[in-house]
Write an enzyme that holds these catalytic residues in place. Sequence first.
Site, mmCIF file in Angstrom:
data_model
loop_
_atom_site.group_PDB
_atom_site.id
_atom_site.type_symbol
_atom_site.label_atom_id
_atom_site.label_comp_id
_atom_site.label_asym_id
_atom_site.label_seq_id
_atom_site.Cartn_x
_atom_site.Cartn_y
_atom_site.Cartn_z
ATOM 1 N N GLU A 83 -5.139 2.408 6.889
ATOM 2 C CA GLU A 83 -4.884 2.395 5.440
ATOM 3 C C GLU A 83 -5.586 3.607 4.815
ATOM 4 O OE1 GLU A 83 -5.294 -1.358 3.416
ATOM 5 O OE2 GLU A 83 -6.121 -0.398 1.627
ATOM 6 N N ARG A 115 0.815 -1.230 0.000
ATOM 7 C CA ARG A 115 0.000 0.000 0.000
ATOM 8 C C ARG A 115 0.846 1.276 0.000
ATOM 9 N NH1 ARG A 115 -2.260 -3.435 -1.439
ATOM 10 N NH2 ARG A 115 -4.097 -4.506 -0.640
ATOM 11 N N SER A 138 -11.006 -1.158 3.404
ATOM 12 C CA SER A 138 -10.338 -1.616 4.631
ATOM 13 C C SER A 138 -9.807 -0.396 5.373
ATOM 14 C CB SER A 138 -9.149 -2.519 4.302
ATOM 15 O OG SER A 138 -9.606 -3.642 3.611
HETATM 16 C C1 FAD Z 1 -15.889 -0.809 -0.883
HETATM 17 C C2 FAD Z 1 -14.403 -0.565 -1.053
HETATM 18 C C3 FAD Z 1 -13.568 -1.630 -1.351
HETATM 19 C C4 FAD Z 1 -12.184 -1.436 -1.495
HETATM 20 N N1 FAD Z 1 -11.387 -2.502 -1.788
HETATM 21 C C5 FAD Z 1 -10.066 -2.328 -1.933
HETATM 22 C C6 FAD Z 1 -9.210 -3.435 -2.240
HETATM 23 O O1 FAD Z 1 -9.647 -4.573 -2.411
HETATM 24 N N2 FAD Z 1 -7.882 -3.187 -2.368
HETATM 25 C C7 FAD Z 1 -7.342 -1.953 -2.200
HETATM 26 O O2 FAD Z 1 -6.105 -1.798 -2.330
HETATM 27 N N3 FAD Z 1 -8.125 -0.881 -1.928
HETATM 28 C C8 FAD Z 1 -9.458 -1.038 -1.796
HETATM 29 N N4 FAD Z 1 -10.249 0.048 -1.510
HETATM 30 C C9 FAD Z 1 -9.640 1.377 -1.312
HETATM 31 C C10 FAD Z 1 -9.516 2.252 -2.581
HETATM 32 O O3 FAD Z 1 -10.515 1.917 -3.528
HETATM 33 C C11 FAD Z 1 -8.142 2.157 -3.226
HETATM 34 O O4 FAD Z 1 -7.130 2.604 -2.329
HETATM 35 C C12 FAD Z 1 -8.045 2.986 -4.522
HETATM 36 O O5 FAD Z 1 -6.831 2.702 -5.151
HETATM 37 C C13 FAD Z 1 -8.131 4.491 -4.278
HETATM 38 O O6 FAD Z 1 -8.335 5.122 -5.533
HETATM 39 P P1 FAD Z 1 -9.093 6.530 -5.630
HETATM 40 O O7 FAD Z 1 -9.058 6.971 -7.041
HETATM 41 O O8 FAD Z 1 -10.431 6.451 -5.007
HETATM 42 O O9 FAD Z 1 -8.119 7.424 -4.774
HETATM 43 P P2 FAD Z 1 -8.538 8.511 -3.677
HETATM 44 O O10 FAD Z 1 -9.204 7.843 -2.530
HETATM 45 O O11 FAD Z 1 -9.244 9.631 -4.317
HETATM 46 O O12 FAD Z 1 -7.092 8.961 -3.205
HETATM 47 C C14 FAD Z 1 -6.268 8.070 -2.480
HETATM 48 C C15 FAD Z 1 -4.850 8.658 -2.445
HETATM 49 O O13 FAD Z 1 -4.326 8.630 -3.775
HETATM 50 C C16 FAD Z 1 -3.909 9.934 -4.174
HETATM 51 N N5 FAD Z 1 -4.218 10.061 -5.612
HETATM 52 C C17 FAD Z 1 -5.380 9.799 -6.243
HETATM 53 N N6 FAD Z 1 -5.239 9.993 -7.583
HETATM 54 C C18 FAD Z 1 -3.956 10.397 -7.780
HETATM 55 C C19 FAD Z 1 -3.184 10.770 -8.931
HETATM 56 N N7 FAD Z 1 -3.701 10.775 -10.168
HETATM 57 N N8 FAD Z 1 -1.895 11.127 -8.735
HETATM 58 C C20 FAD Z 1 -1.327 11.145 -7.496
HETATM 59 N N9 FAD Z 1 -2.008 10.805 -6.387
HETATM 60 C C21 FAD Z 1 -3.312 10.438 -6.521
HETATM 61 C C22 FAD Z 1 -4.702 10.892 -3.303
HETATM 62 O O14 FAD Z 1 -4.014 12.125 -3.112
HETATM 63 C C23 FAD Z 1 -4.852 10.125 -2.004
HETATM 64 O O15 FAD Z 1 -3.762 10.352 -1.142
HETATM 65 C C24 FAD Z 1 -11.639 -0.127 -1.359
HETATM 66 C C25 FAD Z 1 -12.489 0.948 -1.100
HETATM 67 C C26 FAD Z 1 -13.858 0.741 -0.951
HETATM 68 C C27 FAD Z 1 -14.751 1.925 -0.677
#
Ligand code: FAD
Length: 295
Positions: free
Chosen positions: A291, A171, A221
């Site tokens: 996380e 992560r 998570s």
């Molecule tokens: C129901 C549910 C299930 C999930 N299951 C999983 C799973 O199985 N595995 C897992 O790893 N995660 C899981 N997640 C967490 C999440 O979906 C992941 O961490 C995902 O990668 C976050 O992507 P996001 O676009 O929503 O990022 P955001 O939540 O919008 O941002 C997360 C971080 O990434 C940074 N960021 C976003 N986009 C960029 C970019 N283009 N450049 C630089 N930094 C950036 C942000 O600044 C922030 O610090 C889950 C979440 C939910 C709600």
Amino acid sequence: MKRFFQIFRLDQLLKNEPLKNHTTFKIGGPADLILMPGSWSDIITALQICAEEHLPYIVMGRGSNLLFRDEGFRGVVIKIDQPFKPPACSQCVLWADAGISLSALSNAALKESLTGLEFAGGIPGTLGGAVYMNAGAYGSEMKDVITEVELLTPEGHIQKIPASEMDFGYRTSRVQREKSIVLSAGIRLINGSYDDILAKMKDLGESRREKQPMDMPSAGSTFKRPLGYFAGKLIMDAGLSGAKVGGAQVSPKHCGFIVNGGGATARDVINLIEHVRETVYNKFDVLLEPEVRII
Ligand SMILES: Cc1cc2nc3c(=O)[nH]c(=O)nc-3n(C[C@H](O)[C@H](O)[C@H](O)COP(=O)(O)OP(=O)(O)OC[C@H]3O[C@@H](n4cnc5c(N)ncnc54)[C@H](O)[C@@H]3O)c2cc1C
């Protein structure tokens, strides 16, 4: 802030916008400004204005791993949750913009009968967020499939970084340390059978729906997996299933998830996180690390 309104279209800007409208937790106070860029040059321009006007900024994707505080964010939120062009495929490498959702990206892989990305189809984030977090599921993570990443440095330089130099770990990635912005990434996959890929995606989707509280707002998570343990099991064994602070609750369906049971504030979630960490530490001598990123 005024310059944003002089340079960008009005429909790209949201002023004093509640962040709860932009996160899967449905929590978060107002951001001074949210910018929805329409191109890479929009992002570069935004960084320039922020630097010149000393404005704090943060990048977000689909807000699926974020907990914004109730006070909101004083500065500019650059929301990259749409690709600027469709993904391109050449010799088993899918190249896609950071704003593409992981479900759209895995569907693009399916369309090309490329296997290796099935694990990511149910993660509700963008490619950019997944690179930043080195997102993973079912024994695979982004680092297994990423070949190269295009980054924008805080100084406005575009660099192509091979996966071997991305410092991917559990992560984490170098993006977290550098505060750079993911613009796009290449995903190396393997030729496979369309039907097998589809069946695997369906299987993993069902397993998620069965085990995780997908019907409740959350950020996935809440805690990282501690070495040698599962966070959800430790929390359950500590007797915390269903524990509540205000509107925040440890999901009885999967104790690794804190869910917004209705009207939860960020303060509720943070207090529940602290309560869970303290109880698990006192019982099992294991310190859980969030996380979810608290902003
Ligand atoms: C129901 C549910 C299930 C999930 N299951 C999983 C799973 O199985 N595995 C897992 O790893 N995660 C899981 N997640 C967490 C999440 O979906 C992941 O961490 C995902 O990668 C976050 O992507 P996001 O676009 O929503 O990022 P955001 O939540 O919008 O941002 C997360 C971080 O990434 C940074 N960021 C976003 N986009 C960029 C970019 N283009 N450049 C630089 N930094 C950036 C942000 O600044 C922030 O610090 C889950 C979440 C939910 C709600």
